[in-house]
Enzyme design. Structure first.
Site, PDB file in Angstrom:
ATOM      1  N   ARG A  58       0.812  -1.218   0.000  1.00 56.05           N
ATOM      2  CA  ARG A  58       0.000   0.000   0.000  1.00 56.05           C
ATOM      3  C   ARG A  58       0.844   1.267   0.000  1.00 56.05           C
ATOM      4  O   ARG A  58       0.640   2.165  -0.833  1.00 56.05           O
ATOM      5  CB  ARG A  58      -0.918   0.044   1.250  1.00 56.05           C
ATOM      6  N   THR A  59       1.761   1.384   0.951  1.00 63.08           N
ATOM      7  CA  THR A  59       2.480   2.653   1.125  1.00 63.08           C
ATOM      8  C   THR A  59       3.349   2.958  -0.087  1.00 63.08           C
ATOM      9  O   THR A  59       3.373   4.087  -0.588  1.00 63.08           O
ATOM     10  CB  THR A  59       3.345   2.584   2.402  1.00 63.08           C
ATOM     11  N   LYS A  86      25.760  -5.462  -1.481  1.00 66.41           N
ATOM     12  CA  LYS A  86      27.238  -5.500  -1.570  1.00 66.41           C
ATOM     13  C   LYS A  86      27.876  -4.786  -0.388  1.00 66.41           C
ATOM     14  O   LYS A  86      29.074  -4.541  -0.379  1.00 66.41           O
ATOM     15  CB  LYS A  86      27.684  -4.825  -2.870  1.00 66.41           C
ATOM     16  N   ARG A 108      11.130   3.968   3.784  1.00 69.60           N
ATOM     17  CA  ARG A 108      10.682   2.964   4.758  1.00 69.60           C
ATOM     18  C   ARG A 108      11.911   2.159   5.163  1.00 69.60           C
ATOM     19  O   ARG A 108      12.704   1.739   4.303  1.00 69.60           O
ATOM     20  CB  ARG A 108       9.631   2.028   4.181  1.00 69.60           C
ATOM     21  N   HIS A 136       4.575   5.884  11.610  1.00 71.48           N
ATOM     22  CA  HIS A 136       4.139   5.761  10.214  1.00 71.48           C
ATOM     23  C   HIS A 136       3.196   6.950   9.989  1.00 71.48           C
ATOM     24  O   HIS A 136       1.971   6.806   9.963  1.00 71.48           O
ATOM     25  CB  HIS A 136       3.424   4.420  10.041  1.00 71.48           C
TER      26      HIS A 136
HETATM   27  N1   CP Z   1      -0.437   0.065   5.832  1.00 75.94           N
HETATM   28  C1   CP Z   1       0.778  -0.232   5.336  1.00 75.94           C
HETATM   29  O1   CP Z   1       1.789   0.388   5.721  1.00 75.94           O
HETATM   30  O2   CP Z   1       0.796  -1.244   4.418  1.00 75.94           O
HETATM   31  P1   CP Z   1       2.078  -1.708   3.597  1.00 75.94           P
HETATM   32  O3   CP Z   1       3.025  -2.343   4.580  1.00 75.94           O
HETATM   33  O4   CP Z   1       1.579  -2.651   2.557  1.00 75.94           O
HETATM   34  O5   CP Z   1       2.713  -0.481   3.016  1.00 75.94           O
END
Ligand code: CP
Length: 306
Positions: A58-59, A86, A108, A136
């Site tokens: 999603r993100t 590496k 992320r 998040h």
């Molecule tokens: N909600 C969320 O962060 O989903 P993903 O881990 O798929 O990005």
């Protein structure tokens, strides 16, 4: 009116004015997503790198779509298949990407604090797309946007966050954002999955779901994070489902029209039964759509701070 910060690293400490500005700006971008041509020009000429060192559906896709909808040029980076394998450090990776004249970096990372570190070593705007169990922020924002869209307000509502709070960056961002916006926030789950410091944040703690449900307006159901070993903190998934699983029967017993949220991905019939996840009470897919609008708003607002 610009945001107060050049980066979006978390919702902890973000002012009510900045939260309101992002939520209000996202309303215009949400409208763009309903048009036949879903593209607007504000980030034309800007380049954004999406650095994903941890899995995401999603993100990652939502940021990429938001960037393309704003007409930015998009660079995708995933640790798997890159020179990280590496031995290249995060610092060298980021500085090499920035050397290609990148304006913004979305990151992320499994390590809490990695985006904060990045913001100190590069000039580009940094957006935290989830750092370990820490924060998040765009998920917290899209959750608040979805609550406001569905129920018309955030202030005064009782939002309960259910489940694996200890491992959850989503819970932390929601708690900080919702408290600042004036919501009543509670958490519910086994004691082993609720950190003690939460009460200091002004969050109510419940261990029995059936006790809190009759008072709740919004239930944000968290995934049991088996990849972070959350399964060690209760006897079995079956036991967890019996105590904390969100089922039709349990919701009917509560006797209240509770809005059901989940950040995804879902463990169907563990933390939430499949019929509840797919019901009209659930806004799970609206959350996903609103995520694009929120990320457009964040990128647009930060771009004026570079
Ligand atoms: N909600 C969320 O962060 O989903 P993903 O881990 O798929 O990005």
């Amino acid at each position: 009116m610009p945001l107060n910060s050049k980066h979006l690293l978390g919702l902890d400490g973000m002012s009510r004015g900045d939260l309101q500005l992002i939520l209000d700006t996202a309303v215009s971008f949400r409208e763009v997503l309903d048009r036949p041509i879903k593209k607007v020009p504000p980030l034309q000429g800007k380049t954004i790198a999406n650095m994903f060192f941890e899995s995401s559906t999603r993100t990652r896709l939502s940021f990429e779509l938001a960037e393309r909808r704003l007409s930015a040029d998009v660079l995708g980076f995933q640790a798997t298949g890159s020179s990280v394998s590496k031995g290249e450090t995060l610092k060298d990776t980021a500085r090499n990407i920035e050397a290609m004249k990148v304006d913004m970096v979305v990151m992320r990372h499994a390590a809490a604090g990695a985006p904060h570190y990045l913001s100190k070593i590069i000039d580009a705007n940094v957006v935290n797309a989830g750092d370990g169990s820490h924060e998040h922020p765009t998920q917290g924002l899209l959750d608040m946007f979805t609550i406001r869209e569905k129920l018309g307000r955030i202030e005064g509502l009782h939002v309960c966050i259910l489940g694996d709070i200890a491992h959850s960056r989503v819970a932390r961002s929601n708690i900080h954002g919702l408290k600042t916006m004036g919501a009543r926030v509670s958490v519910c789950g086994p004691a082993t999955l609720i950190p003690r410091e939460l009460e200091r944040l002004g969050v109510e703690v419940y261990h029995r779901l059936d006790e809190v449900l009759p008072e709740v307006d919004v239930l944000n159901v968290l995934r049991i994070q088996l990849e972070r070993d959350a399964g060690r903190f209760f006897p079995s998934l079956r036991e967890y489902h019996l105590q904390y699983g969100v089922t039709r029967q349990r919701l009917e017993k509560a006797g209240r029209d509770i809005t059901i949220m989940h950040p995804g991905p879902i463990n169907r019939d563990v933390e939430i039964s499949a019929d509840v996840a797919d019901s009209d009470q659930s806004v799970i897919l609206q959350q996903v759509l609103n995520g694009v609008a929120i990320r457009m708003a964040v990128l647009y607002l930060l771009s004026s701070k570079n």
